[in-house]
Design an enzyme around this catalytic site. Structure first.
Site, mmCIF file in Angstrom:
data_model
loop_
_atom_site.group_PDB
_atom_site.id
_atom_site.type_symbol
_atom_site.label_atom_id
_atom_site.label_comp_id
_atom_site.label_asym_id
_atom_site.label_seq_id
_atom_site.Cartn_x
_atom_site.Cartn_y
_atom_site.Cartn_z
ATOM 1 C CG HIS A 236 -1.830 1.073 1.376
ATOM 2 N ND1 HIS A 236 -3.120 1.183 0.973
ATOM 3 C CD2 HIS A 236 -1.715 2.405 1.985
ATOM 4 C CE1 HIS A 236 -3.666 2.104 1.201
ATOM 5 N NE2 HIS A 236 -2.594 3.082 1.608
ATOM 6 C CD GLU A 237 1.379 3.759 3.597
ATOM 7 O OE1 GLU A 237 1.539 4.583 3.051
ATOM 8 O OE2 GLU A 237 0.465 3.408 4.456
ATOM 9 C CG HIS B 284 0.637 8.375 -7.433
ATOM 10 N ND1 HIS B 284 -0.866 8.375 -7.062
ATOM 11 C CD2 HIS B 284 0.519 9.084 -8.618
ATOM 12 C CE1 HIS B 284 -1.634 9.207 -7.639
ATOM 13 N NE2 HIS B 284 -0.620 9.584 -8.717
ATOM 14 C CG HIS C 59 0.087 6.060 -0.747
ATOM 15 N ND1 HIS C 59 -0.875 6.807 -1.622
ATOM 16 C CD2 HIS C 59 -0.435 5.573 0.269
ATOM 17 C CE1 HIS C 59 -1.944 6.363 -0.874
ATOM 18 N NE2 HIS C 59 -1.650 5.784 0.341
#
Length: 611
Positions: free
Chosen positions: A403-404, A410, A407
């Protein structure tokens, strides 16, 4: 308006667990993040504070001249860019030091000094945005069409779009002076619920806002009931105060929207990102029309918990349906799992991410004074840092890392592909890349895992995650819309009104399988996100877009993958609805929401078979 850059871009997952942990100094250097990508030394950071002050003074010296010529405007924009970029990197450094060890007085000192420096500088340049808005449209549009403004064009166009709602310099200064006092309701709520309220203990352990979730996940139903009862009885004893705080927050939202000339508080929240009101309302309407899979999930939950003729209680809806499985995944091994799981995105993506995860991006393990949970904090300069409290024996932590990592990648692509003033993507887009990675990891595990108990846990956890992100956040979003509309239509938010409206939502979303206590409707008074109005819907839209894009990329070819990377690279160059549409998902329609509900429904089917 641009972000103040007082803090870095921050995305986090709270995975708090209380246990004895080592001192920061006892953690191996290889397990900490490498902050030298920001500053080589504290002395360099000290110099950056001086640069912030110096930039602000140079910008202030241009007051009254921004529209005199294109040369003046360009000079001002370059100075503003330098100011914002310096402030961002300085703030990131101070923030990350404190996140790693908030107990270190030197770290506290740096964060405090940065805040003072940035606040003073921002006050000095408070004229900047209002003065830009006074430049005649014809003149500024002609200037922006010239090549030397390429790096500033989109930033300025977005800024000028806000022109109808920007006030005079004097009025903006007054609003800026009210900024701290406007946080009173939120701060009072936080202090009351996190510090002053005594919720007692359960099974010898302290009960709090933070620990409630762990008690509600306990296998022992009596512990769940005791925790739930004590927690909400405490809220019941202070319900009038907390209701007044939330009503005050709603009234402030409406006041601020009216002062700026918006038609409603939700328009004020959606306008900067150019999100149509229909997107918000379509989300609620579509989820409302598809509650059947959710109600079926609760029916299956009641059977799995073997409650017999007893109804499912509100304190029964969070306990894991499959006990946490023992699957040891050391950190470096987890990185290689991600390399394999994210292979559909290509080697540049996986090589960059895995190299970063092993090479200075991540602060891996717990230490005293370290912030709990996990987050990604990306800035234009330096690594897109990640904080985790990774545990080898917790399989969910591999998903947290995915998940991190989403981020951070991105942020990496956004910074690499855009000039500084247009690299920042919106919160509306932020949860897409992170949840996309979680979906690919889930698919990888389901395809390769041999242990049926692990697969049952994966399905159960995935269903619970989508429920929490899609259904629950939509319920919250519906509540926020209702409370604001009530006030805007002349109905004050009394305690009874707030409880009545929230109870209606509980009954609708949970269905006939769940029975509530007299205090259950007080849940609407304990959600901290409600003090940041019209924010939670972005979780639901984010997971819907991510699931749709993951399916599109995994079942498609080069064109679909290229479109997704176009999204990752777009940064702030487009508005979020536009960037997602270019990637292949139209959030202005109900299709992504319906598709996400379909994914959840399929998981419910699988759950029934597996457990």
């Amino acid at each position: 308006m641009t972000n103040s850059c007082r803090y870095p871009i921050l995305f986090f997952m709270d995975t708090t667990e209380t246990k004895k942990i080592p001192l920061r100094a006892e953690v191996a250097q290889k397990d900490k993040w490498d902050l030298t990508s920001l500053f080589k030394s504290d002395r360099e950071w000290e110099d950056s504070l001086k640069q912030i002050t110096a930039c602000a003074k140079e910008i202030a010296a241009l007051k009254g001249t921004l529209g005199a010529s294109k040369e003046n405007l360009l000079k001002a924009l370059k100075l503003f860019e330098k100011f914002e970029q310096t402030a961002e990197i300085s703030g990131s450094y101070a923030f990350l030091l404190t996140a790693g060890d908030a107990g270190d007085s030197a770290n506290q000192d740096k964060e405090g000094r940065y805040m003072m420096c940035a606040s003073q500088a921002e006050t000095e340049i408070s004229f900047f945005v209002p003065e830009l808005q006074t430049i005649p449209d014809e003149k500024i549009n002609q200037w922006l069409g010239e090549k030397e403004f390429d790096d500033y064009r989109i930033f300025m166009q977005k800024l000028l779009r806000m022109k109808p709602f920007i006030l005079s310099e004097k009025e903006e200064r007054i609003l800026a002076m009210q900024a701290e006092s406007s946080e009173t309701a939120h701060k009072a709520f936080s202090m009351l619920t996190n510090v002053d309220l005594d919720f007692g203990t359960v099974n010898g352990k302290p009960l709090s806002q933070t620990s409630l979730s762990s008690f509600l996940e306990d296998d022992d139903r009596e512990i769940r009931k005791e925790a739930y009862t004590k927690f909400y009885n405490t809220f019941d004893a202070h319900k009038n105060t907390i209701a007044a705080l939330y009503a005050g927050s709603v009234n402030l939202d409406i006041y601020q929207s009216k002062v700026r000339g918006y038609n409603s508080s939700i328009e004020a929240a959606l306008f900067p990102d150019k999100v149509p009101l229909e997107v918000y309302k379509n989300l609620i309407a579509t989820v409302r029309a598809n509650l059947a899979p959710l109600h079926r999930y609760y029916s299956i939950r009641r059977k799995i918990l073997k409650l017999g003729d007893q109804p499912l209680r509100h304190y029964d809806v969070y306990v894991p349906l499959v006990k946490n499985v023992k699957k040891i995944t050391p950190f470096d091994e987890a990185v290689e799992v991600l390399r394999s799981a994210l292979a559909p995105l290509g080697s540049e993506y996986t090589d960059t991410l895995c190299s970063g995860l092993k090479g200075g991006w991540v602060d891996r393990y717990e230490n005293q004074g370290k912030r709990s949970g996990a987050f990604s904090a990306g800035a234009y300069t330096g690594y897109p840092y990640i904080l985790t409290n990774y545990k080898d024996e917790v399989l969910r932590d591999v998903f947290t890392l995915a998940h991190e990592g989403g981020h951070s990648m991105h942020s990496w692509y956004s910074a690499k592909s855009n000039p500084f003033l247009q690299y920042n993507y919106t919160i509306f887009e932020a949860e897409v890349a992170s949840t996309f990675n979680e979906e690919l990891l889930f698919r990888y595990y389901m395809q390769n895992e041999k242990d049926e108990q692990v697969k049952a846990w994966l399905v159960s956890s995935r269903a619970a995650d989508i429920l929490a992100t899609l259904y629950r956040q939509t319920m919250f979003a519906e509540y926020e819309l209702k409370t604001h509309e009530l006030v805007e239509n002349g109905t004050p938010l009394s305690l009874d009104v707030l409880r009545s409206e929230y109870k209606k939502l509980l009954v609708a979303y949970f269905g006939d399988e769940v029975a509530f206590e007299e205090t259950s409707d007080l849940e609407g008074l304990r959600i901290p996100h409600f003090y940041n109005a019209f924010y939670v819907y972005k979780y639901a839209t984010g997971i819907s877009a991510a699931l749709a894009l993951a399916e599109r990329v995994c079942s498609g070819g080069k064109a679909e993958k290229d479109a997704y990377f176009g999204f990752l690279k777009s940064g702030g160059s487009k508005y979020p609805i536009e960037s997602l549409k270019a990637a292949g998902v139209d959030m202005a329609t109900t299709a992504p929401i319906e598709s996400a509900i379909g994914v959840f429904s399929n998981l419910v089917n699988d759950l029934e078979k597996l457990v």
